[in-house]
Structure formats: C-alpha cells, structure tokens
Design an enzyme around this catalytic site. Structure first.
Site, mmCIF file in Angstrom:
data_model
loop_
_atom_site.group_PDB
_atom_site.id
_atom_site.type_symbol
_atom_site.label_atom_id
_atom_site.label_comp_id
_atom_site.label_asym_id
_atom_site.label_seq_id
_atom_site.Cartn_x
_atom_site.Cartn_y
_atom_site.Cartn_z
ATOM 1 N N HIS A 20 0.842 -1.211 0.000
ATOM 2 C CA HIS A 20 0.000 0.000 0.000
ATOM 3 C C HIS A 20 0.875 1.258 0.000
ATOM 4 O O HIS A 20 0.621 2.211 -0.730
ATOM 5 C CB HIS A 20 -0.878 0.051 1.262
ATOM 6 C CG HIS A 20 -1.952 -0.995 1.350
ATOM 7 N ND1 HIS A 20 -2.076 -1.839 2.430
ATOM 8 C CD2 HIS A 20 -2.962 -1.320 0.511
ATOM 9 C CE1 HIS A 20 -3.123 -2.628 2.256
ATOM 10 N NE2 HIS A 20 -3.681 -2.339 1.102
ATOM 11 N N LYS A 44 -17.576 -6.347 6.365
ATOM 12 C CA LYS A 44 -16.350 -7.095 6.620
ATOM 13 C C LYS A 44 -16.063 -7.070 8.120
ATOM 14 O O LYS A 44 -16.403 -6.113 8.786
ATOM 15 C CB LYS A 44 -15.185 -6.470 5.862
ATOM 16 C CG LYS A 44 -15.313 -6.600 4.360
ATOM 17 C CD LYS A 44 -14.048 -6.157 3.663
ATOM 18 C CE LYS A 44 -14.182 -6.282 2.143
ATOM 19 N NZ LYS A 44 -13.032 -5.744 1.424
ATOM 20 N N ARG A 93 -2.062 -6.220 -8.482
ATOM 21 C CA ARG A 93 -0.971 -7.166 -8.265
ATOM 22 C C ARG A 93 -1.008 -8.211 -9.382
ATOM 23 O O ARG A 93 -0.500 -7.981 -10.458
ATOM 24 C CB ARG A 93 -1.114 -7.832 -6.893
ATOM 25 C CG ARG A 93 -0.656 -6.948 -5.754
ATOM 26 C CD ARG A 93 -1.231 -7.391 -4.442
ATOM 27 N NE ARG A 93 -2.683 -7.215 -4.452
ATOM 28 C CZ ARG A 93 -3.475 -7.386 -3.412
ATOM 29 N NH1 ARG A 93 -2.971 -7.784 -2.279
ATOM 30 N NH2 ARG A 93 -4.771 -7.174 -3.509
ATOM 31 N N SER A 131 -2.793 -7.782 2.836
ATOM 32 C CA SER A 131 -3.074 -7.691 4.275
ATOM 33 C C SER A 131 -3.452 -9.066 4.819
ATOM 34 O O SER A 131 -3.093 -9.413 5.944
ATOM 35 C CB SER A 131 -4.225 -6.705 4.523
ATOM 36 O OG SER A 131 -3.892 -5.425 4.051
HETATM 37 P P1 ADP Z 1 -9.889 -3.620 -0.580
HETATM 38 O O1 ADP Z 1 -10.616 -4.369 0.485
HETATM 39 O O2 ADP Z 1 -10.637 -2.396 -1.052
HETATM 40 O O3 ADP Z 1 -9.362 -4.450 -1.715
HETATM 41 P P2 ADP Z 1 -7.132 -3.414 0.360
HETATM 42 O O4 ADP Z 1 -6.647 -2.668 1.538
HETATM 43 O O5 ADP Z 1 -6.968 -4.901 0.355
HETATM 44 O O6 ADP Z 1 -8.643 -2.970 0.191
HETATM 45 O O7 ADP Z 1 -6.437 -2.863 -0.967
HETATM 46 C C1 ADP Z 1 -6.566 -1.523 -1.358
HETATM 47 C C2 ADP Z 1 -5.926 -1.345 -2.718
HETATM 48 O O8 ADP Z 1 -4.525 -1.538 -2.627
HETATM 49 C C3 ADP Z 1 -6.424 -2.320 -3.794
HETATM 50 O O9 ADP Z 1 -6.460 -1.639 -5.042
HETATM 51 C C4 ADP Z 1 -5.349 -3.378 -3.820
HETATM 52 O O10 ADP Z 1 -5.277 -4.025 -5.083
HETATM 53 C C5 ADP Z 1 -4.122 -2.515 -3.564
HETATM 54 N N1 ADP Z 1 -3.030 -3.306 -3.002
HETATM 55 C C6 ADP Z 1 -3.032 -4.069 -1.892
HETATM 56 N N2 ADP Z 1 -1.836 -4.667 -1.697
HETATM 57 C C7 ADP Z 1 -1.045 -4.260 -2.732
HETATM 58 C C8 ADP Z 1 0.305 -4.545 -3.145
HETATM 59 N N3 ADP Z 1 1.069 -5.402 -2.458
HETATM 60 N N4 ADP Z 1 0.764 -3.967 -4.272
HETATM 61 C C9 ADP Z 1 -0.032 -3.142 -4.991
HETATM 62 N N5 ADP Z 1 -1.306 -2.827 -4.667
HETATM 63 C C10 ADP Z 1 -1.814 -3.390 -3.567
#
Ligand code: ADP
Length: 174
Positions: A20, A44, A93, A131
């Site tokens: 992130h 969630k 990703r 996460s």
């Molecule tokens: P959500 O529940 O909305 O998917 P996340 O916190 O899991 O929320 O992810 C938020 C954004 O960050 C999403 O667009 C996700 O694809 C991106 N993201 C999460 N981890 C990574 C990573 N390792 N590299 C690039 N983008 C990421």
C-alpha cells in the site's frame, strides 16, 4: 489555472502494508493531492477496527501537506463527489486482482461518468503481498517485518499476544 488533481486511494487497509505504502508514494508523484480513504465497511469483520486502521495509516505515512488520511462509509462514489475528486487510485498485483477491480471500476464509472479509476502496477517485491497474508503469518507468530511498516509490526504483535492470552485463559478455565 488548472484544477489541482485530487485522487482518492480507497481500501480496507487492514492493516496497511509496504505494498500500500508503495502505491501511496508513487501516487504522490502523479497527483497534486492524495486522499487515503479507509473504508468503514460493516460487511467485513476487520482485525483492526476503524480507529486502529486510521491510526496505523497515519503513523505510517507521517505528515505531508499533499497527503490526507480519511475514512468513509457507504458508496465510494458518493465520497468521491463529496471530496470533489475525479480519480480513484487502485493497485493491481496479479491477474487475479483484475476481474474484481475491472467490475468495480466499470460500476463506479457507470455511477459517475466524471470519475476515472487509475491503476498502478505493484512493484515486484510486493507482488504477492496482501493484508490477509500478513495477518495469516502474524497470527502464527511468523515474522512480518519485511512486509509491514514498524507501527504495524508492533500493533500485530500486541493484537496476537492479547489474543493468545485470552485463548490460553480460556483453556486454563476449561
Ligand atoms: P480492498 O478491500 O478495497 O481491496 P485493500 O486494503 O486490500 O482494500 O487494498 C486496497 C488497494 O490496494 C487495492 O487496489 C489493492 O489491489 C491494492 N493493493 C493491496 N496490496 C497491494 C500490493 N502489495 N501492491 C499493490 N497494490 C496493492
């Protein structure tokens, strides 16, 4: 004068990872103002509650006048309008992210034609970082220091230590 380019980077951030943070850092190179919007989503069941997630994002990103940390609930597109932003920033990703992201981006564009979703490809070291994986590893006592920033390392240690105390207490009582 051109309007400042304001982008919103929405997500659960449960908890914020180095993946992130990489998207945030690169987003700041592109946009004038970036709002990290932590979703307060009732559907969630997060490990960290909304206040904890906000605090961890704030501690991680530090202070930057062009970067804001906020929370929202309800429809993202309503929040985007409320903030007078036109850009949603998301990270991609693997191919597995694509279908979900494509669906959400199309829906949001349908709901508001002025809003565009822009994607940044993950940086290779974070390509498999999520996460969920971090929580899984940390819950079994694994080392997540190369996946999350120091405030999150500490918070995960505390969270799972507290949990294992309560589990142990439960076992003792039985
Ligand atoms: P959500 O529940 O909305 O998917 P996340 O916190 O899991 O929320 O992810 C938020 C954004 O960050 C999403 O667009 C996700 O694809 C991106 N993201 C999460 N981890 C990574 C990573 N390792 N590299 C690039 N983008 C990421």
């Amino acid at each position: 004068m051109n309007q400042p380019r304001i982008a919103v980077y929405p997500g659960s951030f449960d908890p914020i990872t180095l993946g992130h943070l990489d998207i945030i850092t690169r987003g700041l190179e592109i946009f004038d103002h970036l709002i990290v919007a932590v979703a307060n989503n009732d559907e969630k069941t997060p490990l960290f509650n909304i206040d904890e997630r906000l605090e961890l994002v704030r501690q991680t990103v530090g202070s930057n006048p062009r970067l804001e940390v906020d929370t929202f609930n309800g429809l993202l597109i309503d929040y985007i309008r409320h903030r007078r932003a036109h850009i949603i920033l998301r990270g991609l990703r693997a191919v597995s992210d694509f279908e979900y992201e494509y669906q959400i981006a199309q829906t949001n564009h349908q709901l508001d034609k002025n809003t565009e979703t822009l994607f940044l490809m993950t940086s290779l070291p974070y390509a498999f970082l999520s996460s969920s994986v971090v929580k899984e590893v940390a819950s079994h006592g694994g080392n997540v220091d190369s996946f999350v920033p120091p405030p999150v390392q500490e918070a995960l240690r505390k969270k799972f230590a507290a949990r294992s105390d309560s589990w142990n207490n439960g076992i003792v009582r039985i």
